[in-house]
Design a protein around this motif. Structure first.
Motif, PDB file in Angstrom:
ATOM      1  N   ASP A  78       5.562  16.176 -12.093  1.00 53.22           N
ATOM      2  CA  ASP A  78       6.602  16.923 -11.380  1.00 53.22           C
ATOM      3  C   ASP A  78       7.441  15.931 -10.584  1.00 53.22           C
ATOM      4  O   ASP A  78       7.062  15.535  -9.481  1.00 53.22           O
ATOM      5  CB  ASP A  78       5.979  17.962 -10.451  1.00 53.22           C
ATOM      6  N   PRO A  79       8.593  15.513 -11.114  1.00 52.73           N
ATOM      7  CA  PRO A  79       9.407  14.490 -10.445  1.00 52.73           C
ATOM      8  C   PRO A  79      10.023  14.931  -9.126  1.00 52.73           C
ATOM      9  O   PRO A  79      10.643  14.135  -8.439  1.00 52.73           O
ATOM     10  CB  PRO A  79      10.503  14.182 -11.483  1.00 52.73           C
ATOM     11  N   SER A  80       9.827  16.195  -8.757  1.00 49.70           N
ATOM     12  CA  SER A  80      10.323  16.636  -7.453  1.00 49.70           C
ATOM     13  C   SER A  80       9.296  16.372  -6.344  1.00 49.70           C
ATOM     14  O   SER A  80       9.609  16.494  -5.165  1.00 49.70           O
ATOM     15  CB  SER A  80      10.674  18.127  -7.484  1.00 49.70           C
ATOM     16  N   ILE A  81       8.074  16.010  -6.740  1.00 51.39           N
ATOM     17  CA  ILE A  81       7.026  15.703  -5.762  1.00 51.39           C
ATOM     18  C   ILE A  81       6.899  14.193  -5.625  1.00 51.39           C
ATOM     19  O   ILE A  81       6.784  13.477  -6.626  1.00 51.39           O
ATOM     20  CB  ILE A  81       5.675  16.307  -6.183  1.00 51.39           C
ATOM     21  N   ALA A  82       6.944  13.711  -4.397  1.00 46.39           N
ATOM     22  CA  ALA A  82       6.908  12.268  -4.166  1.00 46.39           C
ATOM     23  C   ALA A  82       6.111  11.940  -2.915  1.00 46.39           C
ATOM     24  O   ALA A  82       5.880  12.798  -2.065  1.00 46.39           O
ATOM     25  CB  ALA A  82       8.331  11.717  -4.022  1.00 46.39           C
ATOM     26  N   CYS A  83       5.707  10.691  -2.835  1.00 53.72           N
ATOM     27  CA  CYS A  83       5.123  10.164  -1.610  1.00 53.72           C
ATOM     28  C   CYS A  83       6.060   9.102  -1.066  1.00 53.72           C
ATOM     29  O   CYS A  83       6.356   8.112  -1.750  1.00 53.72           O
ATOM     30  CB  CYS A  83       3.746   9.563  -1.869  1.00 53.72           C
ATOM     31  N   ALA A  84       6.551   9.314   0.134  1.00 55.18           N
ATOM     32  CA  ALA A  84       7.403   8.336   0.813  1.00 55.18           C
ATOM     33  C   ALA A  84       6.529   7.521   1.754  1.00 55.18           C
ATOM     34  O   ALA A  84       5.716   8.081   2.492  1.00 55.18           O
ATOM     35  CB  ALA A  84       8.493   9.047   1.604  1.00 55.18           C
ATOM     36  N   THR A  85       6.698   6.202   1.716  1.00 52.85           N
ATOM     37  CA  THR A  85       5.851   5.323   2.526  1.00 52.85           C
ATOM     38  C   THR A  85       6.688   4.298   3.286  1.00 52.85           C
ATOM     39  O   THR A  85       7.634   3.722   2.750  1.00 52.85           O
ATOM     40  CB  THR A  85       4.823   4.582   1.646  1.00 52.85           C
ATOM     41  N   LEU A  86       6.309   4.103   4.539  1.00 54.25           N
ATOM     42  CA  LEU A  86       6.865   3.057   5.393  1.00 54.25           C
ATOM     43  C   LEU A  86       5.737   2.113   5.779  1.00 54.25           C
ATOM     44  O   LEU A  86       4.682   2.569   6.227  1.00 54.25           O
ATOM     45  CB  LEU A  86       7.480   3.663   6.663  1.00 54.25           C
ATOM     46  N   VAL A  87       5.941   0.826   5.576  1.00 52.61           N
ATOM     47  CA  VAL A  87       4.987  -0.172   6.057  1.00 52.61           C
ATOM     48  C   VAL A  87       5.732  -1.166   6.937  1.00 52.61           C
ATOM     49  O   VAL A  87       6.933  -1.388   6.775  1.00 52.61           O
ATOM     50  CB  VAL A  87       4.278  -0.933   4.904  1.00 52.61           C
ATOM     51  N   THR A  93       2.325 -13.622   9.156  1.00 55.39           N
ATOM     52  CA  THR A  93       1.123 -13.544   8.324  1.00 55.39           C
ATOM     53  C   THR A  93       1.305 -12.688   7.068  1.00 55.39           C
ATOM     54  O   THR A  93       0.495 -12.771   6.145  1.00 55.39           O
ATOM     55  CB  THR A  93      -0.038 -12.965   9.129  1.00 55.39           C
ATOM     56  N   LEU A  94       2.344 -11.838   7.065  1.00 54.37           N
ATOM     57  CA  LEU A  94       2.597 -10.875   5.993  1.00 54.37           C
ATOM     58  C   LEU A  94       1.455  -9.865   5.848  1.00 54.37           C
ATOM     59  O   LEU A  94       1.222  -9.305   4.782  1.00 54.37           O
ATOM     60  CB  LEU A  94       2.865 -11.577   4.649  1.00 54.37           C
ATOM     61  N   GLU A  95       0.752  -9.633   6.960  1.00 59.04           N
ATOM     62  CA  GLU A  95      -0.282  -8.600   6.997  1.00 59.04           C
ATOM     63  C   GLU A  95       0.334  -7.283   7.461  1.00 59.04           C
ATOM     64  O   GLU A  95       1.193  -7.268   8.349  1.00 59.04           O
ATOM     65  CB  GLU A  95      -1.410  -9.000   7.943  1.00 59.04           C
ATOM     66  N   VAL A  96      -0.108  -6.169   6.868  1.00 62.97           N
ATOM     67  CA  VAL A  96       0.402  -4.850   7.250  1.00 62.97           C
ATOM     68  C   VAL A  96      -0.157  -4.462   8.615  1.00 62.97           C
ATOM     69  O   VAL A  96      -1.373  -4.461   8.819  1.00 62.97           O
ATOM     70  CB  VAL A  96       0.029  -3.789   6.196  1.00 62.97           C
ATOM     71  N   VAL A  97       0.739  -4.142   9.554  1.00 65.59           N
ATOM     72  CA  VAL A  97       0.316  -3.744  10.901  1.00 65.59           C
ATOM     73  C   VAL A  97       0.598  -2.271  11.182  1.00 65.59           C
ATOM     74  O   VAL A  97       0.145  -1.726  12.186  1.00 65.59           O
ATOM     75  CB  VAL A  97       0.998  -4.629  11.973  1.00 65.59           C
ATOM     76  N   HIS A  98       1.359  -1.642  10.296  1.00 68.54           N
ATOM     77  CA  HIS A  98       1.637  -0.205  10.456  1.00 68.54           C
ATOM     78  C   HIS A  98       1.898   0.382   9.081  1.00 68.54           C
ATOM     79  O   HIS A  98       2.525  -0.235   8.228  1.00 68.54           O
ATOM     80  CB  HIS A  98       2.856   0.029  11.344  1.00 68.54           C
ATOM     81  N   GLU A  99       1.393   1.604   8.885  1.00 65.11           N
ATOM     82  CA  GLU A  99       1.602   2.304   7.610  1.00 65.11           C
ATOM     83  C   GLU A  99       1.684   3.793   7.874  1.00 65.11           C
ATOM     84  O   GLU A  99       0.910   4.350   8.658  1.00 65.11           O
ATOM     85  CB  GLU A  99       0.450   2.005   6.649  1.00 65.11           C
ATOM     86  N   ASP A 100       2.635   4.455   7.217  1.00 68.92           N
ATOM     87  CA  ASP A 100       2.746   5.903   7.330  1.00 68.92           C
ATOM     88  C   ASP A 100       3.304   6.438   6.012  1.00 68.92           C
ATOM     89  O   ASP A 100       4.210   5.838   5.422  1.00 68.92           O
ATOM     90  CB  ASP A 100       3.665   6.289   8.485  1.00 68.92           C
TER      91      ASP A 100
END
Length: 264
Positions: A78-87, A93-100
């Protein structure tokens, strides 16, 4: 955020498309393609560009610390369903410090030339959510998968933004095979960067080999409040692999989110 579903027929109305074009034109007038921020880059030693004290002193403030990336992954069923992500990554260091992430039902279908009206609202909501929480790791610069989307989102968020592309769509005589030929012809050169100049003479960004010996470049464009020269430097410092870590991690984690909720 969850949007009510609607049919694509509702979005073929010429009046609506003309309204969207007016909005795009309005955003273009607000677009800033020069450096406009209060941080500075760490000293860079690289053969592709020189870093001088004069350049560094032109940006008073602290060293760039946080770089964000956003992306959407879609359900195959279903191309109308998606997951939007912010990192958000620590620039050193290029380490992830926040994710939502947010699972959304998109009401606007994919319409060529108007992608930002489909994707920008959900990405903007993730940025605004983080901003309201007043987290110290709020991104000082953002990488977006897509050139037009980068500009659209950046102006609305008023955030220095860089457009990243894995593929180059035909524009002004520029094609992906043509760019690869230029890179191959430039193979013995010390530079891994080729400026993308169309037949009209307009500059659209650059193609860059982000990993040694690769003939498969990534494409970089300015989004807002950042120059192309600075965008190149930031992207180059964020590449462990072909795709820079901010958008790479956003892509990985958005796909993981879909799997977590059993969405295929």
């Amino acid at each position: 955020m969850e949007q009510e579903p609607s049919t694509s027929e509702n979005y073929k109305d010429p009046q609506l498309l003309n309204k969207w074009i007016e909005i795009q034109d309005s955003l273009k007038k607000r677009l800033i393609t020069e450096d406009g921020f209060n941080w500075k880059l760490p000293p860079i030693k690289d053969q592709d560009f020189e870093e001088t004290e004069e350049n560094q002193d032109s940006y008073r403030g602290e060293i760039l610390k946080y770089v964000g990336g956003v992306d959407l992954s879609f359900s195959k069923n279903d191309p109308s369903i998606a997951c939007a992500t912010l990192v958000v990554l620590d620039f050193t260091t290029l380490e992830v410090v926040h994710e939502d992430s947010s699972i959304v039902k998109l009401s606007i279908p994919y319409i060529p030339g108007f992608l930002a009206f489909r994707e920008a609202p959900v990405l903007l909501e993730l940025l605004e959510k983080m901003k309201k929480r007043e987290l110290s790791s709020y991104p000082q610069v953002l990488m977006v998968d897509g050139f037009g989307l980068a500009c659209h989102l950046a102006v609305l968020a008023d955030l220095p933004t860089i457009g990243i592309g894995k593929n180059l769509h035909h524009v002004d005589g520029l094609t992906q095979p043509r760019v690869r030929q230029l890179l191959e012809a430039n193979g013995n050169s010390c530079s891994d960067i080729i400026t993308l100049i169309g037949d009209s003479g307009s500059t659209f960004g650059v193609a860059m080999r982000s990993t040694e010996g690769s003939m498969k470049p990534i494409f970089i464009s300015v989004g807002h409040r950042i120059s192309l020269a600075t965008a190149i430097k930031i992207v180059k410092l964020c590449c462990k692999f072909r795709v820079p870590e901010p958008t790479r991690q956003a892509d990985i984690r958005s796909k993981d989110c879909l799997r977590k909720f059993g969405i295929s």
